[in-house]
Scaffold this motif. Structure first.
Motif, PDB file in Angstrom:
ATOM      1  N   LEU A  25       0.826  -1.214   0.000  1.00 34.74           N
ATOM      2  CA  LEU A  25       0.000   0.000   0.000  1.00 34.74           C
ATOM      3  C   LEU A  25       0.862   1.267   0.000  1.00 34.74           C
ATOM      4  CD1 LEU A  25      -2.866  -0.989   2.452  1.00 34.74           C
ATOM      5  CD2 LEU A  25      -3.010  -0.676  -0.026  1.00 34.74           C
ATOM      6  N   LEU A  26       1.890   1.283   0.834  1.00 40.80           N
ATOM      7  CA  LEU A  26       2.767   2.458   0.871  1.00 40.80           C
ATOM      8  C   LEU A  26       3.527   2.639  -0.434  1.00 40.80           C
ATOM      9  CD1 LEU A  26       4.165   2.235   4.508  1.00 40.80           C
ATOM     10  CD2 LEU A  26       2.537   3.898   3.595  1.00 40.80           C
ATOM     11  N   TRP A  27       3.970   1.543  -1.033  1.00 39.43           N
ATOM     12  CA  TRP A  27       4.697   1.635  -2.293  1.00 39.43           C
ATOM     13  C   TRP A  27       3.777   2.155  -3.406  1.00 39.43           C
ATOM     14  CZ3 TRP A  27       4.288  -0.778  -7.089  1.00 39.43           C
ATOM     15  CH2 TRP A  27       5.349  -0.557  -7.955  1.00 39.43           C
ATOM     16  N   LEU A  28       2.548   1.624  -3.457  1.00 41.39           N
ATOM     17  CA  LEU A  28       1.598   2.110  -4.465  1.00 41.39           C
ATOM     18  C   LEU A  28       1.283   3.587  -4.261  1.00 41.39           C
ATOM     19  CD1 LEU A  28      -0.880  -0.889  -4.748  1.00 41.39           C
ATOM     20  CD2 LEU A  28       0.640  -0.017  -6.534  1.00 41.39           C
ATOM     21  N   ALA A  29       1.105   4.000  -3.019  1.00 35.50           N
ATOM     22  CA  ALA A  29       0.834   5.416  -2.737  1.00 35.50           C
ATOM     23  C   ALA A  29       2.010   6.286  -3.165  1.00 35.50           C
ATOM     24  CB  ALA A  29       0.532   5.603  -1.257  1.00 35.50           C
ATOM     25  N   ALA A  30       3.215   5.828  -2.887  1.00 31.44           N
ATOM     26  CA  ALA A  30       4.404   6.592  -3.271  1.00 31.44           C
ATOM     27  C   ALA A  30       4.520   6.688  -4.793  1.00 31.44           C
ATOM     28  CB  ALA A  30       5.657   5.951  -2.682  1.00 31.44           C
ATOM     29  N   GLN A  31       4.204   5.615  -5.494  1.00 28.23           N
ATOM     30  CA  GLN A  31       4.268   5.631  -6.953  1.00 28.23           C
ATOM     31  C   GLN A  31       3.208   6.561  -7.548  1.00 28.23           C
ATOM     32  OE1 GLN A  31       6.770   4.111  -8.701  1.00 28.23           O
ATOM     33  NE2 GLN A  31       7.498   3.699  -6.638  1.00 28.23           N
ATOM     34  N   PHE A  32       2.092   6.691  -6.879  1.00 24.83           N
ATOM     35  CA  PHE A  32       1.009   7.548  -7.351  1.00 24.83           C
ATOM     36  C   PHE A  32       1.278   9.019  -7.023  1.00 24.83           C
ATOM     37  CE2 PHE A  32      -3.122   9.607  -6.649  1.00 24.83           C
ATOM     38  CZ  PHE A  32      -3.678   9.437  -7.919  1.00 24.83           C
ATOM     39  N   ARG A  36       3.419  13.451  -8.870  1.00 23.04           N
ATOM     40  CA  ARG A  36       2.531  14.611  -8.747  1.00 23.04           C
ATOM     41  C   ARG A  36       3.122  15.723  -7.887  1.00 23.04           C
ATOM     42  NH1 ARG A  36       0.027  10.416 -10.205  1.00 23.04           N
ATOM     43  NH2 ARG A  36      -1.949  10.363 -11.282  1.00 23.04           N
ATOM     44  N   ILE A  37       3.995  15.357  -6.958  1.00 25.98           N
ATOM     45  CA  ILE A  37       4.630  16.380  -6.119  1.00 25.98           C
ATOM     46  C   ILE A  37       6.052  16.685  -6.590  1.00 25.98           C
ATOM     47  CG2 ILE A  37       3.214  15.825  -4.116  1.00 25.98           C
ATOM     48  CD1 ILE A  37       5.638  14.358  -2.918  1.00 25.98           C
ATOM     49  N   GLY A  38       6.465  16.066  -7.673  1.00 26.90           N
ATOM     50  CA  GLY A  38       7.783  16.335  -8.227  1.00 26.90           C
ATOM     51  C   GLY A  38       8.919  15.668  -7.475  1.00 26.90           C
ATOM     52  N   TYR A  43      14.802   9.552  -4.954  1.00 21.81           N
ATOM     53  CA  TYR A  43      13.922   9.223  -3.836  1.00 21.81           C
ATOM     54  C   TYR A  43      12.962   8.097  -4.205  1.00 21.81           C
ATOM     55  CZ  TYR A  43      15.779  13.418  -1.712  1.00 21.81           C
ATOM     56  OH  TYR A  43      16.621  14.356  -1.203  1.00 21.81           O
ATOM     57  N   ALA A  44      12.537   8.092  -5.447  1.00 23.04           N
ATOM     58  CA  ALA A  44      11.687   6.995  -5.912  1.00 23.04           C
ATOM     59  C   ALA A  44      12.466   5.678  -5.850  1.00 23.04           C
ATOM     60  CB  ALA A  44      11.196   7.258  -7.328  1.00 23.04           C
ATOM     61  N   LEU A  45      13.728   5.718  -6.234  1.00 22.32           N
ATOM     62  CA  LEU A  45      14.577   4.529  -6.144  1.00 22.32           C
ATOM     63  C   LEU A  45      14.752   4.095  -4.688  1.00 22.32           C
ATOM     64  CD1 LEU A  45      16.394   2.442  -7.507  1.00 22.32           C
ATOM     65  CD2 LEU A  45      18.272   4.071  -7.294  1.00 22.32           C
ATOM     66  N   LEU A  46      14.910   5.054  -3.793  1.00 22.76           N
ATOM     67  CA  LEU A  46      15.038   4.737  -2.376  1.00 22.76           C
ATOM     68  C   LEU A  46      13.775   4.057  -1.860  1.00 22.76           C
ATOM     69  CD1 LEU A  46      16.636   4.920   0.270  1.00 22.76           C
ATOM     70  CD2 LEU A  46      15.623   7.188   0.593  1.00 22.76           C
ATOM     71  N   ILE A  47      12.625   4.553  -2.254  1.00 23.15           N
ATOM     72  CA  ILE A  47      11.356   3.941  -1.851  1.00 23.15           C
ATOM     73  C   ILE A  47      11.268   2.520  -2.395  1.00 23.15           C
ATOM     74  CG2 ILE A  47       8.850   4.062  -2.178  1.00 23.15           C
ATOM     75  CD1 ILE A  47       9.221   7.171  -2.107  1.00 23.15           C
TER      76      ILE A  47
END
Length: 72
Positions: A25-32, A36-38, A43-47
């Protein structure tokens, strides 16, 4: 297998299930939300790496549960 051992295995299984579901759930939220927040790509790789670490932890726990149940 004793009742205490069964309860311990059940507790470990519930924790593992919560980690898997929460991580997804957290990973999907982060990908979404990330694009949108730039959020920068690093950081996406870190997530992604944190999610991978959580899944590896969960699969190690699944293996441990399986081994405990096989032993008794």
């Amino acid at each position: 297998m004793t009742r205490e051992t069964e309860q311990q295995i059940a507790r470990q299984g519930r924790l593992t299930a919560l980690v898997i579901a929460g991580t997804m759930l957290l990973w999907l939220a982060a990908q979404f939300i990330g694009p949108r927040i730039g959020l920068a790509g690093r950081y996406a790789l870190l997530i992604d790496l944190l999610a991978l670490a959580a899944f590896i932890w969960a699969f190690v726990n699944i293996y441990q549960i399986w081994r405990k149940r096989q032993g008794n």
